[in-house]
Design a protein around this motif. Structure first.
Motif, PDB file in Angstrom:
ATOM      1  N   ASN A   1       1.340  -1.082  -0.226  1.00  0.00           N
ATOM      2  CA  ASN A   1       0.225  -0.300  -0.452  1.00  0.00           C
ATOM      3  C   ASN A   1       0.837   1.001  -0.116  1.00  0.00           C
ATOM      4  O   ASN A   1       1.253   1.814   1.423  1.00  0.00           O
ATOM      5  N   PHE A   2       1.426   1.323  -1.504  1.00  0.00           N
ATOM      6  CA  PHE A   2       2.957   2.856  -1.488  1.00  0.00           C
ATOM      7  C   PHE A   2       2.085   3.934  -0.908  1.00  0.00           C
ATOM      8  O   PHE A   2       3.309   3.844  -0.170  1.00  0.00           O
ATOM      9  N   THR A   3       0.806   4.464  -0.305  1.00  0.00           N
ATOM     10  CA  THR A   3       1.051   5.890   0.240  1.00  0.00           C
ATOM     11  C   THR A   3       0.162   5.465   1.459  1.00  0.00           C
ATOM     12  O   THR A   3      -0.440   6.746   2.006  1.00  0.00           O
ATOM     13  N   SER A   4       0.251   3.972   1.907  1.00  0.00           N
ATOM     14  CA  SER A   4       0.114   4.054   3.705  1.00  0.00           C
ATOM     15  C   SER A   4       0.173   5.144   4.360  1.00  0.00           C
ATOM     16  O   SER A   4       1.642   5.757   4.032  1.00  0.00           O
ATOM     17  N   THR A   5       0.753   5.216   5.959  1.00  0.00           N
ATOM     18  CA  THR A   5       1.165   6.212   6.598  1.00  0.00           C
ATOM     19  C   THR A   5       1.455   5.140   7.605  1.00  0.00           C
ATOM     20  O   THR A   5       2.321   5.721   8.270  1.00  0.00           O
ATOM     21  N   LYS A   6       1.704   3.632   7.273  1.00  0.00           N
ATOM     22  CA  LYS A   6       1.949   2.905   8.522  1.00  0.00           C
ATOM     23  C   LYS A   6       2.711   1.829   7.992  1.00  0.00           C
ATOM     24  O   LYS A   6       2.673   0.694   7.395  1.00  0.00           O
ATOM     25  N   ILE A   7       3.529   2.012   6.839  1.00  0.00           N
ATOM     26  CA  ILE A   7       4.244   1.612   6.333  1.00  0.00           C
ATOM     27  C   ILE A   7       5.561   0.607   6.839  1.00  0.00           C
ATOM     28  O   ILE A   7       6.115   1.749   7.585  1.00  0.00           O
ATOM     29  N   PRO A   8       5.785  -1.003   6.824  1.00  0.00           N
ATOM     30  CA  PRO A   8       6.648  -1.463   7.514  1.00  0.00           C
ATOM     31  C   PRO A   8       8.159  -0.547   7.329  1.00  0.00           C
ATOM     32  O   PRO A   8       8.571  -0.382   6.314  1.00  0.00           O
ATOM     33  N   ARG A   9       8.337  -0.579   9.260  1.00  0.00           N
ATOM     34  CA  ARG A   9       9.516   0.359   8.468  1.00  0.00           C
ATOM     35  C   ARG A   9      11.351  -0.904   7.466  1.00  0.00           C
ATOM     36  O   ARG A   9      12.319  -0.718   7.629  1.00  0.00           O
ATOM     37  N   ALA A  10      10.751  -2.914   7.373  1.00  0.00           N
ATOM     38  CA  ALA A  10      11.942  -2.954   6.774  1.00  0.00           C
ATOM     39  C   ALA A  10      11.777  -2.632   5.429  1.00  0.00           C
ATOM     40  O   ALA A  10      12.415  -2.508   5.021  1.00  0.00           O
ATOM     41  N   LEU A  11      10.683  -2.162   4.838  1.00  0.00           N
ATOM     42  CA  LEU A  11      10.908  -1.374   3.905  1.00  0.00           C
ATOM     43  C   LEU A  11      10.804   0.053   3.367  1.00  0.00           C
ATOM     44  O   LEU A  11      10.869   0.318   2.359  1.00  0.00           O
ATOM     45  N   TRP A  12      11.866   0.218   4.268  1.00  0.00           N
ATOM     46  CA  TRP A  12      12.254   2.071   4.302  1.00  0.00           C
ATOM     47  C   TRP A  12      13.725   2.087   4.052  1.00  0.00           C
ATOM     48  O   TRP A  12      14.038   2.893   3.357  1.00  0.00           O
ATOM     49  N   GLU A  13      14.263   0.210   3.552  1.00  0.00           N
ATOM     50  CA  GLU A  13      15.885   1.273   3.178  1.00  0.00           C
ATOM     51  C   GLU A  13      16.555   0.866   1.834  1.00  0.00           C
ATOM     52  O   GLU A  13      15.472  -0.595   1.915  1.00  0.00           O
ATOM     53  N   PRO A  14      16.555   1.939   0.582  1.00  0.00           N
ATOM     54  CA  PRO A  14      16.803   1.477  -0.681  1.00  0.00           C
ATOM     55  C   PRO A  14      17.820   1.178  -0.511  1.00  0.00           C
ATOM     56  O   PRO A  14      18.840   0.584   0.407  1.00  0.00           O
ATOM     57  N   GLU A  15      18.231   0.079  -1.997  1.00  0.00           N
ATOM     58  CA  GLU A  15      19.448  -0.527  -2.389  1.00  0.00           C
ATOM     59  C   GLU A  15      19.963   0.346  -3.738  1.00  0.00           C
ATOM     60  O   GLU A  15      19.523   0.903  -3.930  1.00  0.00           O
ATOM     61  N   ARG A  16      21.625   0.883  -3.386  1.00  0.00           N
ATOM     62  CA  ARG A  16      22.430   1.867  -3.567  1.00  0.00           C
ATOM     63  C   ARG A  16      22.655   1.053  -5.273  1.00  0.00           C
ATOM     64  O   ARG A  16      23.294  -0.052  -5.070  1.00  0.00           O
ATOM     65  N   ALA A  17      22.178   1.717  -6.013  1.00  0.00           N
ATOM     66  CA  ALA A  17      23.190   1.386  -7.320  1.00  0.00           C
ATOM     67  C   ALA A  17      23.269   2.164  -8.405  1.00  0.00           C
ATOM     68  O   ALA A  17      21.846   3.088  -8.198  1.00  0.00           O
ATOM     69  N   THR A  18      23.479   1.896  -9.537  1.00  0.00           N
ATOM     70  CA  THR A  18      23.623   2.738 -10.893  1.00  0.00           C
ATOM     71  C   THR A  18      22.891   1.815 -12.559  1.00  0.00           C
ATOM     72  O   THR A  18      23.255   1.405 -12.582  1.00  0.00           O
ATOM     73  N   LYS A  19      21.354   2.037 -11.547  1.00  0.00           N
ATOM     74  CA  LYS A  19      20.555   0.976 -12.782  1.00  0.00           C
ATOM     75  C   LYS A  19      20.135   1.873 -14.439  1.00  0.00           C
ATOM     76  O   LYS A  19      18.765   2.572 -13.320  1.00  0.00           O
ATOM     77  N   LEU A  20      20.021   1.590 -15.325  1.00  0.00           N
ATOM     78  CA  LEU A  20      19.530   2.320 -15.667  1.00  0.00           C
ATOM     79  C   LEU A  20      18.375   1.209 -16.963  1.00  0.00           C
ATOM     80  O   LEU A  20      17.990   0.433 -16.474  1.00  0.00           O
ATOM     81  N   TYR A  21      17.350   2.462 -17.590  1.00  0.00           N
ATOM     82  CA  TYR A  21      16.028   1.582 -17.900  1.00  0.00           C
ATOM     83  C   TYR A  21      16.574   1.696 -20.369  1.00  0.00           C
ATOM     84  O   TYR A  21      16.595   2.802 -20.046  1.00  0.00           O
ATOM     85  N   ARG A  22      16.393   0.662 -20.451  1.00  0.00           N
ATOM     86  CA  ARG A  22      17.009   1.116 -22.104  1.00  0.00           C
ATOM     87  C   ARG A  22      15.618   0.725 -22.522  1.00  0.00           C
ATOM     88  O   ARG A  22      14.169   0.006 -22.350  1.00  0.00           O
ATOM     89  N   VAL A  23      15.112   1.932 -23.613  1.00  0.00           N
ATOM     90  CA  VAL A  23      14.167   2.004 -24.535  1.00  0.00           C
ATOM     91  C   VAL A  23      14.537   2.086 -26.133  1.00  0.00           C
ATOM     92  O   VAL A  23      16.032   2.261 -26.466  1.00  0.00           O
ATOM     93  N   LYS A  24      13.994   1.671 -26.743  1.00  0.00           N
ATOM     94  CA  LYS A  24      13.983   1.703 -28.403  1.00  0.00           C
ATOM     95  C   LYS A  24      14.119   2.615 -28.787  1.00  0.00           C
ATOM     96  O   LYS A  24      12.917   3.595 -28.677  1.00  0.00           O
ATOM     97  N   TYR A  25      14.651   3.178 -30.143  1.00  0.00           N
ATOM     98  CA  TYR A  25      14.434   4.502 -30.919  1.00  0.00           C
ATOM     99  C   TYR A  25      12.854   4.014 -31.414  1.00  0.00           C
ATOM    100  O   TYR A  25      12.569   3.113 -31.902  1.00  0.00           O
ATOM    101  N   GLY A  26      12.040   5.543 -31.082  1.00  0.00           N
ATOM    102  CA  GLY A  26      10.384   5.438 -31.091  1.00  0.00           C
ATOM    103  C   GLY A  26      10.035   4.668 -30.567  1.00  0.00           C
ATOM    104  O   GLY A  26       9.060   4.391 -30.757  1.00  0.00           O
TER     105      GLY A  26
END
Ligand SMILES: [Cu+2]
Length: 392
Positions: free
Chosen positions: A247-272
């Motif tokens: 529940n992305f917009t809950s005000t009671k999101i479990p603490r276990a979900l609060w720490e993201p992962e540090r990375a340099t991840k890109l997303y590839r799309v095709k021309y057009g």
């Protein structure tokens, strides 16, 4: 919009009331001025209002400005143009300064002489010394202050943003060939107590998209690494869906979900590719409006809303007739925005929150748009004088 016969341009700044100098915008009764408004603040969204006049927005983001037409139809005098923060996050501290410039009629009491108004452009600053004000220039009646919305007036911000449309029906790219759904929001990194560990309970502030807190490379640019096929700088596995649905917009999101992962991840799309991105705010730490900006493109804003995005319900809200074309969209606090564009500009393009503190916290990702078939559809080579990093 500007022709060789266009009236002179006057640069001015809206600066705090207590500032030593206040910009003057000289106007002539009955004439219409074009104000190109740029928010130059690093970490604040701003409400802007002009006392006694109606401002008509005629463009947004066209060249990183909001363009506003104002007709000087009020009683000759001096009127404040004022700006103050819009703060969507609850319980955070912010600078509540009201910044002003003065909209000043020719021959108004305390105003400029006609001769001063005919001076060269760009000399309108009261204290610049170049603007020949009559004696007692600042001794006229105090300018009228406009009514600004309350700092937390999300309703006014939403009604304003939602009212922006393209001036005529547009051709919406279709069908979508690349769909990205990404959460945007804060996070907290665990850290050892110290000066860089100022968050609650031994944590450090961070931010992420789809739980990836973006790290810029520190040796070479993403675009160079892409162009020269250099390995080890980034990976192409940015997740096009949240790794976990909650529940992305809950005000009671479990603490276990609060720490993201540090990375340099890109997303590839095709021309057009026809790319559709859903930006979904989260309630991690605190929900906040994030002005999301995409480099290299303008996009159509098909819809925005509050709560969790649900395609079955919310696709019906898409404006497929005259949505605004923008390069930044304020994703409503605790809400979502859907944007669409054609990936016809090859290269590496950052997608990020335009609040600097959030960007540096990691609220970013980047798109790799592949080359098309022809030379004109290919990424241009670096300029011969591109500065190189010094050797370590
Ligand atoms: Cu942000």
């Amino acid at each position: 919009m500007f022709s060789p016969l266009a009236p002179p341009t006057i640069m001015f700044a809206i600066i705090p009331v207590s500032g030593a100098e206040t910009s003057i915008i000289p106007v002539v009764a009955g004439e219409t001025s074009l104000l190109r408004v740029i928010n130059a603040a690093m970490n604040a969204e701003l409400f802007v209002s002009l006392a006694g006049h109606k401002m008509t927005v005629v463009a947004a983001d066209a060249m990183y400005t909001t363009d506003v037409l104002v007709t000087a139809h009020a009683a000759p005098g001096r009127y404040y143009l004022a700006a103050r923060a819009y703060v969507s996050a609850q319980g955070v501290t912010f600078d509540n300064t009201t910044a002003t410039a003065i909209f000043q009629y020719k021959n108004a009491p305390g105003g400029c002489s006609a001769a001063a108004l005919k001076g060269p452009a760009g000399l309108s600053r009261a204290s610049s010394g170049n603007h020949h004000h009559p004696p007692g220039h600042n001794k006229g009646p105090a300018p009228m202050l406009p009514k600004l919305p309350a700092y937390n007036d999300t309703n006014t911000a939403t009604v304003f943003s939602d009212s922006i449309r393209s001036p005529a029906p547009v051709k919406i790219p279709h069908p979508v060939t690349q769909e990205v759904f990404t959460t945007i929001g804060f996070g907290l990194f665990s850290c050892r107590p110290g000066p860089f560990c100022q968050g609650p309970n031994n944590t450090r502030f961070g931010a992420s998209m789809n739980n990836i807190s973006f790290q810029l490379p520190n040796t070479i640019s993403l675009l160079q690494a892409h162009y020269h096929h250099l390995p080890g700088v980034f990976t192409l596995d940015f997740p096009p869906r949240p790794p976990l649905v909650f529940n992305f917009t809950s005000t009671k999101i479990p603490r276990a979900l609060w720490e993201p992962e540090r990375a340099t991840k890109l997303y590839r799309v095709k021309y057009g590719d026809v790319v559709q991105i859903v930006f979904q705010d989260t309630g991690i730490f605190v929900a906040e409006e994030h002005p999301m900006h995409i480099h290299g493109y303008h996009f159509y804003v098909l819809a925005t809303g509050f709560g969790n995005y649900d395609p079955r319900r919310d696709e019906a809200k898409f404006n497929l007739v005259d949505p605004p074309s923008r390069n930044t969209i304020g994703v409503p606090v605790g809400g979502w925005a859907v944007v669409r564009f054609v990936a016809d500009n090859p290269g590496v393009w950052l997608v990020h929150c335009h609040i600097d503190a959030h960007l540096t916290g990691g609220l970013a990702m980047a798109l790799v748009v592949e080359d098309g078939k022809t030379e004109l559809e290919a990424t241009m080579p670096p300029p011969y004088d591109l500065p190189v990093c010094p050797h370590h």
